[in-house]
Motif scaffolding. Structure first.
Motif: not given
Length: 215
Positions: A70-79
């Motif tokens: 499984a893959v969990v995408w929890a990344a983000g640029a942070g605004g």
């Protein structure tokens, strides 16, 4: 026991999720961009993997996700910078979805936000628009991917202690603790009833496991 790859492994929700998964016997790898964050990830019982998913192409991402359950995408640029928001929250997320499909990793959980929908209503002049637009594009891509997907879409995030209880489709901003979001992600990975669903939620009275079984 499953092998789970968390992309965005140094984020606040991810660092709460990692020990939950490790404690139940899963093998957890946490993708981080900054090698200085490896010590924080190791402390959660996850294995740090240094990789810049913003710059990885499809082949590199396919190699990154291969071999996991499984893959969990929890990344983000942070605004902040809109161009980087699109690069991470939309483009890199979409490549990761395509990579999971190419690698035969069918289970994919996306950490999104409660307002992610085509009609999110955020004004294009609002600084939040790039995030809303990027997240909806990534969520829609996942929806159409053919993977066994779940979109975890909490309301306004807090640092309050976990309650273990949520409400699906809440009124208002759906405020909820990051710890409860992590618990929802963990439970979603183990609950087949969450496949093919967008879970919009906030604080509530229903135990998480029960809520996720409720259609």
């Amino acid at each position: 026991m499953a092998r789970i790859l968390i992309i965005g492994g140094h984020g606040k929700v991810a660092r709460l999720l990692e020990p939950i998964l490790a404690e139940r016997g899963d093998t957890v790898s946490a993708v981080i961009r900054n090698p200085d964050h490896a010590v924080d990830v190791t402390a959660t019982a996850a294995a740090p993997v240094v990789a810049d998913v913003e710059r990885f192409d499809l082949d590199q991402l396919t190699n990154l996700v291969a071999g996991n359950h499984a893959v969990v995408w929890a990344a983000g640029a942070g605004g902040g910078d809109a161009s980087r928001t699109y690069a991470v929250d939309r483009d890199a997320a979409m490549r990761a979805i395509d990579a999971a499909r190419a690698a035969g990793v069918r289970r994919f959980v996306m950490v999104s936000w409660i307002g992610s929908r085509a009609g999110h209503g955020v004004d294009p002049d609002n600084s939040f628009f790039a995030y809303a637009d990027a997240k909806w594009a990534a969520d829609a891509h996942l929806h159409d991917s053919g993977l066994d997907w779940t979109i975890v879409a909490p309301g306004a995030l807090t640092d309050d202690p976990p309650t273990g209880r949520i409400r699906l489709d809440p009124d208002g901003d759906g405020a909820v603790s990051r710890a409860d979001v992590a618990a929802v992600v963990a439970a979603s990975l183990a609950e087949p009833a969450t496949i093919g669903r967008t879970l919009r939620f906030g604080n509530g009275d229903m135990p998480i496991a029960e809520a996720l079984r409720t259609r």
